[in-house]
Design a protein around this motif. Structure first.
Motif, PDB file in Angstrom:
ATOM      1  N   ASN A 151      55.512  45.573  35.897  1.00 22.11           N
ATOM      2  CA  ASN A 151      54.579  46.367  36.700  1.00 22.11           C
ATOM      3  C   ASN A 151      55.201  47.702  37.095  1.00 22.11           C
ATOM      4  O   ASN A 151      56.374  47.775  37.461  1.00 22.11           O
ATOM      5  CB  ASN A 151      54.186  45.601  37.963  1.00 22.11           C
ATOM      6  CG  ASN A 151      53.309  44.396  37.636  1.00 22.11           C
ATOM      7  OD1 ASN A 151      52.125  44.533  37.372  1.00 22.11           O
ATOM      8  ND2 ASN A 151      53.914  43.211  37.646  1.00 22.11           N
ATOM      9  N   THR A 167      48.420  50.197  37.245  1.00 19.85           N
ATOM     10  CA  THR A 167      47.111  50.012  37.895  1.00 19.85           C
ATOM     11  C   THR A 167      46.221  51.196  37.566  1.00 19.85           C
ATOM     12  O   THR A 167      46.684  52.339  37.440  1.00 19.85           O
ATOM     13  CB  THR A 167      47.270  49.894  39.423  1.00 19.85           C
ATOM     14  OG1 THR A 167      47.871  51.074  39.909  1.00 19.85           O
ATOM     15  CG2 THR A 167      48.114  48.691  39.783  1.00 19.85           C
ATOM     16  N   ASP A 183      46.407  47.369  34.567  1.00 22.33           N
ATOM     17  CA  ASP A 183      46.409  46.180  35.425  1.00 22.33           C
ATOM     18  C   ASP A 183      45.242  46.253  36.409  1.00 22.33           C
ATOM     19  O   ASP A 183      44.816  47.346  36.807  1.00 22.33           O
ATOM     20  CB  ASP A 183      47.742  46.114  36.165  1.00 22.33           C
ATOM     21  CG  ASP A 183      47.963  44.756  36.809  1.00 22.33           C
ATOM     22  OD1 ASP A 183      47.250  43.799  36.446  1.00 22.33           O
ATOM     23  OD2 ASP A 183      48.860  44.656  37.673  1.00 22.33           O
ATOM     24  N   ASP A 184      44.740  45.086  36.812  1.00 22.51           N
ATOM     25  CA  ASP A 184      43.679  44.976  37.843  1.00 22.51           C
ATOM     26  C   ASP A 184      42.433  45.771  37.449  1.00 22.51           C
ATOM     27  O   ASP A 184      41.798  46.415  38.295  1.00 22.51           O
ATOM     28  CB  ASP A 184      44.187  45.460  39.207  1.00 22.51           C
ATOM     29  CG  ASP A 184      45.363  44.640  39.691  1.00 22.51           C
ATOM     30  OD1 ASP A 184      45.497  43.478  39.239  1.00 22.51           O
ATOM     31  OD2 ASP A 184      46.159  45.150  40.503  1.00 22.51           O
ATOM     32  N   THR A 207      38.799  47.195  39.528  1.00 20.23           N
ATOM     33  CA  THR A 207      38.862  47.363  40.994  1.00 20.23           C
ATOM     34  C   THR A 207      38.811  48.821  41.396  1.00 20.23           C
ATOM     35  O   THR A 207      38.704  49.142  42.569  1.00 20.23           O
ATOM     36  CB  THR A 207      40.176  46.756  41.527  1.00 20.23           C
ATOM     37  OG1 THR A 207      41.279  47.423  40.910  1.00 20.23           O
ATOM     38  CG2 THR A 207      40.235  45.273  41.214  1.00 20.23           C
ATOM     39  N   LYS A 226      43.912  44.180  31.501  1.00 15.38           N
ATOM     40  CA  LYS A 226      43.989  42.942  32.258  1.00 15.38           C
ATOM     41  C   LYS A 226      42.813  42.880  33.226  1.00 15.38           C
ATOM     42  O   LYS A 226      42.581  43.828  33.995  1.00 15.38           O
ATOM     43  CB  LYS A 226      45.318  42.852  33.018  1.00 15.38           C
ATOM     44  CG  LYS A 226      46.543  42.836  32.102  1.00 15.38           C
ATOM     45  CD  LYS A 226      47.821  42.559  32.857  1.00 15.38           C
ATOM     46  CE  LYS A 226      47.893  41.106  33.253  1.00 15.38           C
ATOM     47  NZ  LYS A 226      49.191  40.754  33.878  1.00 15.38           N
ATOM     48  N   ASP A 229      41.053  41.691  36.469  1.00 15.42           N
ATOM     49  CA  ASP A 229      41.567  41.312  37.774  1.00 15.42           C
ATOM     50  C   ASP A 229      41.111  39.909  38.172  1.00 15.42           C
ATOM     51  O   ASP A 229      39.973  39.488  37.905  1.00 15.42           O
ATOM     52  CB  ASP A 229      41.098  42.324  38.833  1.00 15.42           C
ATOM     53  CG  ASP A 229      41.772  42.098  40.167  1.00 15.42           C
ATOM     54  OD1 ASP A 229      43.002  42.294  40.241  1.00 15.42           O
ATOM     55  OD2 ASP A 229      41.061  41.720  41.113  1.00 15.42           O
ATOM     56  N   SER A 279      40.333  38.743  40.936  1.00 13.85           N
ATOM     57  CA  SER A 279      39.240  38.646  41.922  1.00 13.85           C
ATOM     58  C   SER A 279      37.906  38.387  41.230  1.00 13.85           C
ATOM     59  O   SER A 279      36.999  37.778  41.808  1.00 13.85           O
ATOM     60  CB  SER A 279      39.170  39.935  42.739  1.00 13.85           C
ATOM     61  OG  SER A 279      38.884  41.045  41.902  1.00 13.85           O
ATOM     62  N   GLU A 319      43.576  37.456  34.387  1.00 16.81           N
ATOM     63  CA  GLU A 319      44.532  37.053  35.412  1.00 16.81           C
ATOM     64  C   GLU A 319      43.905  35.971  36.297  1.00 16.81           C
ATOM     65  O   GLU A 319      42.687  35.945  36.509  1.00 16.81           O
ATOM     66  CB  GLU A 319      44.921  38.251  36.286  1.00 16.81           C
ATOM     67  CG  GLU A 319      45.698  39.324  35.569  1.00 16.81           C
ATOM     68  CD  GLU A 319      46.087  40.456  36.510  1.00 16.81           C
ATOM     69  OE1 GLU A 319      47.250  40.860  36.494  1.00 16.81           O
ATOM     70  OE2 GLU A 319      45.205  40.931  37.257  1.00 16.81           O
TER      71      GLU A 319
END
Length: 822
Positions: A658, A692, A720-721, A724, A741, A743, A745, A777
């Motif tokens: 990360n 991110t 990443d994520d 969002t 990726k 997220d 959530s 994820e």
């Protein structure tokens, strides 16, 4: 005689004759002239001469053992007796006898029979001549001693410049004189400069001495000789030249040194920045340098012999009363006297100068006071500079607001006043949210401009009686002094938060900024100014924890939380310094085959008690404290080292690391990655960076360049994520990435929430259309797994498969997975 006066001398007369009768006759004749001694033979006479040292010798020619000729020759051959006059006694009258007598060294004859008067006169004449010779020799010796002791070189030269005399026989003046120089030419004796000058002046001198100075370079320095040159005349004309040389080098050097010192003193006094005035013992001016002329308005020629108080009009700056010039006190008390404080000098043209310095007495070589000197300078600029320096020391250079030093002083005064009058004082600590991120991405120039705009806006929102200070960075403090209501603090904080919703304009672009405000009130929350500020900081941190863009008041719970935060930061900093940060690895699986297809490196921190600290606690702290770059570098190197070890074990497992927003905007990131790959020998295609999407949203063009720079290293880039952010779909097509990726959530409720399911479906569809690798994820159930496979996502990670594992556990899982594949 030259130095000694005339003396009465008793002469010794020696008669050498073998005829006693002749001796008696001569004794009778010559006894009035001195003491008479005789010898009957030549041998006896030679023995007697040394004892009596005769002044004249009467010598018979014919004697039995040695005749007179032989005795005379023996005496003349001895340097001790060669100057004694010898008168021959003989009865011969032939010229041949007279010739032989003179050739042998005789000076006269006395013939037999003796004529008493003639004999007496002849002997008396020789005695007088003997005495004159002695006097001349003595005078010459005395003159030579005198000349030798004269502190000058005395020389005598003929018309052609050949030496006839010198009083230096030892080379004291010039080394060439340390020998017999008589007859040598002057050019071979004296230095060229001196000899040329003497020869040149030969043609122009007379009997009157000519005086001039000759400069001669000798042994690396200049020697100066004063020459006195005159001609020596006789009746026949000019016989030669008398030249005396005096070494005046010491005097010349002393004069030069004195002149140089005076010139240096003059230049110094005329060029220094201080004004200088000198007076005599009565205070009458004798000297002024140019600075003194400028400040007083008087020229030196006009000020000479004026009273110093007429030229220097000194007054007290506050009372305007005339001041006594300190020079008079220095003269009276014979000591250095400093000028009174707040003195001002009014020049002849009416200009006023703030002045300071001192007066001191001047003493002669006997220590007697002969005057005084006044040294002073204009301190107006210095006073203005002191005020400016004081302002700079107490104000922020960027915003010109009070800085931490001045704020601390005002906080202390506010708390003391509140305590005395029973009122309150409050400190509002204002911090710009995400300023570091904005400053790093936009550039420090825009960051500084934003700080200035923020300061101006806050200034317009608070009363003039409040203090607005900048602590540094993006932190401001508002001091509300002498307030009675805590509500007033709340109202002001609310106004500030709302006012920040108005965008700031930077380079014709709008930027939305929010602030977090911490409030502490004296004496409710704090016992002193230091505690007041500390508690405001704690409250501000709570405001950030609660979501930013708000304000919070201090409470003891906040203080405890702040202490915990401090301990956590200490623990994190210690772990980073000692390279004690742990890295766990969460495997990535093929959702269809359950094969391990990669791993994500995750930082882990353990405190001194061995308790594992959640990344949700220390990762945000690392970002806020600026430790995130060091943390990311350490995780990157540990992950590359482990991936290379697995590769050597036969497991080519791609490792993903990360990258925080601060790392991504750091210009040194490509170099850090390159160094990590090279130092651990890991192939670039086995390293993946997870970034991110919010980190990519600042400046699309700049971020695109950064991504291209990273992908050129051969590594893979993962977003990443995803999902969002705010602008993902609009910007995604601009970025050169490999992996997307989804997220967790969205994965968590995708089977229970139609909205989340549609989002996951859309993301997968978008990723597939762009040819990206998709990883889900937070996969925790088999149902989620099958749903993802149906939607076209074939890779995932989550607790369904494995939690993040320590290295040894991850390696065990690798072996098990390898066995299952077999």
């Amino acid at each position: 005689m030259l130095l000694s006066g005339p003396v009465n001398i008793v002469y010794n007369i020696l008669i050498i004759d073998d005829n006693l009768q002749n001796v008696l006759i001569l004794e009778n004749i010559l006894s009035p002239l001195g003491n008479i001694f005789f010898a009957e033979s030549g041998s006896n006479a030679l023995a007697l001469v040394d004892k009596i040292k005769p002044d004249v010798i009467l010598l018979d020619i014919e004697m039995p053992d040695m005749d007179g000729w032989e005795v005379c020759r023996s005496l003349k051959a001895n340097s001790l007796y060669s100057d004694i006059p010898i008168i021959f006694i003989t009865g011969h009258t032939e010229p041949e006898f007279e010739r032989l007598a003179l050739e042998s060294g005789g000076v006269d004859f006395i013939t037999k029979p003796f004529n008493a008067p003639i004999c007496c006169l002849r002997v008396h004449t020789q005695l007088k001549l003997r005495q004159q010779n002695r006097l001349m020799v003595k005078a010459k010796e005395e003159l030579q001693q005198l000349v030798n002791q004269v502190p000058m070189l005395v020389t005598y030269w003929d018309n052609q410049g050949h030496n006839l005399f010198s009083n230096d026989y030892s080379g004291l003046w010039f080394e060439s004189l340390n020998s017999n120089i008589k007859g040598k030419h002057i050019s071979t004796i004296f230095p060229d400069e001196l000899s040329n000058a003497i020869l040149k002046h030969h043609r122009h001198i007379s009997s009157d001495a000519l005086k001039y100075v000759v400069t001669v370079p000798q042994k690396g320095m200049m020697s100066f000789y004063e020459v006195f040159q005159s001609e020596m005349k006789s009746s026949a004309g000019v016989d030669g030249y008398l030249v005396t040389v005096v070494d005046v080098s010491e005097v010349k050097h002393a004069k030069q040194a004195l002149y140089s010192e005076k010139e240096r003193l003059r230049v110094t006094l005329n060029s220094i920045g201080d004004a200088v005035i000198a007076t005599d013992i009565k205070g009458l001016i004798t000297f002024m340098n140019p600075i003194a002329e400028r400040m007083t308005g008087w020229r030196l020629k006009e000020a000479l012999h004026q009273k110093i108080e007429n030229v220097m009009h000194l007054k007290d700056s506050d009372t305007q009363q005339t001041l006594l010039n300190p020079l008079y006190i220095a003269l009276r008390e014979q000591r250095i006297v400093a000028m009174a404080l707040n003195s001002q000098l009014t020049s002849l043209g009416g200009h006023v100068f703030a002045v300071e310095d001192s007066a001191a007495p001047i003493r002669n070589e006997n220590g007697e006071v002969i005057g005084a000197i006044m040294v002073f300078h204009d301190v107006g600029e210095a006073m203005a500079m002191a005020i400016k320096m004081s302002h700079l020391a107490n104000h922020d250079q960027l915003t010109d607001l009070p800085n931490r030093i001045l704020l601390q002083d005002r906080l202390s005064v506010a708390c003391s006043t509140a305590k005395s009058y029973g009122t309150k004082a409050a400190a509002l600590l204002v911090d710009i949210d995400h300023f570091k991120y904005l400053n790093d991405s936009l550039g420090h120039r825009y960051g500084d401009e934003l700080i200035c705009l923020m300061a101006k806006r806050i200034r317009t929102l608070i009363p003039a009686s409040y203090t607005l200070a900048r602590l540094g960075g993006d932190e401001f403090v508002i001091l509300m002094s002498d307030t009675n209501s805590v509500d007033a603090c709340s109202q002001l904080a609310s106004t500030l938060v709302e006012a920040m919703h108005e965008p700031f304009i930077l380079d014709n672009q709008k930027f939305n900024v929010s602030v977090s405000i911490g409030i502490s009130v004296f004496p409710n929350d704090a016992a002193d100014a230091e505690e007041l500020m500390r508690h405001a900081d704690v409250a501000m941190y709570r405001a950030k924890q609660e979501g930013r863009n708000r304000f919070c008041f201090f409470s003891h719970d906040l203080e405890n939380a702040m202490m915990e935060r401090h301990h956590l930061e200490t623990c994190l900093r210690k772990a980073l310094i000692n390279n004690q940060l742990f890295v766990h690895y969460q495997p990535k699986f093929d959702l269809q085959t359950n094969a391990i297809v990669g791993a994500e490196a995750l930082a882990r921190l353990v405190n001194d008690e061995g308790v594992c600290i959640s990344p949700t606690e220390f990762i945000p702290l690392a970002e806020e404290s600026g430790l995130i770059i060091l943390l990311g570098k350490q995780v990157l190197n540990k992950a590359c080292a482990e991936a290379k070890r697995w590769l050597d074990m036969g497991h080519a497992i791609p490792i993903s690391v990360n990258v925080a927003a601060a790392q991504f905007t750091d210009s040194s990131l490509p170099c850090v990655i390159k160094d990590a790959l090279l130092s651990h020998g890991l192939p670039a295609h086995l390293l993946e960076l997870e970034i991110t999407e919010t980190a990519l949203m600042v400046d699309a063009a700049e971020m695109q360049n950064r991504l291209s720079e990273l992908t050129s290293l051969g590594i893979k880039i993962s977003i990443d994520d995803f999902g969002t952010g705010y602008s993902s779909l609009a910007y995604l097509k601009k970025f050169n990435v490999d992996v997307m990726k989804i997220d967790m959530s969205f994965i968590k409720d995708m089977l229970n929430n139609k909205h989340d399911y549609e989002i996951v479906k859309t993301i997968i569809s978008l990723g597939k259309s762009m040819g990206l690798v998709l990883i889900a994820e937070g996969v925790e159930t088999e149902a989620q797994r099958y749903a993802l496979i149906e939607l076209g996502c074939f890779m995932g990670q989550g607790y369904l498969f494995s939690r993040p594992l320590m290295t040894i556990d991850f390696e065990t899982l690798l072996l098990q997975n390898q066995l299952l594949e077999v």
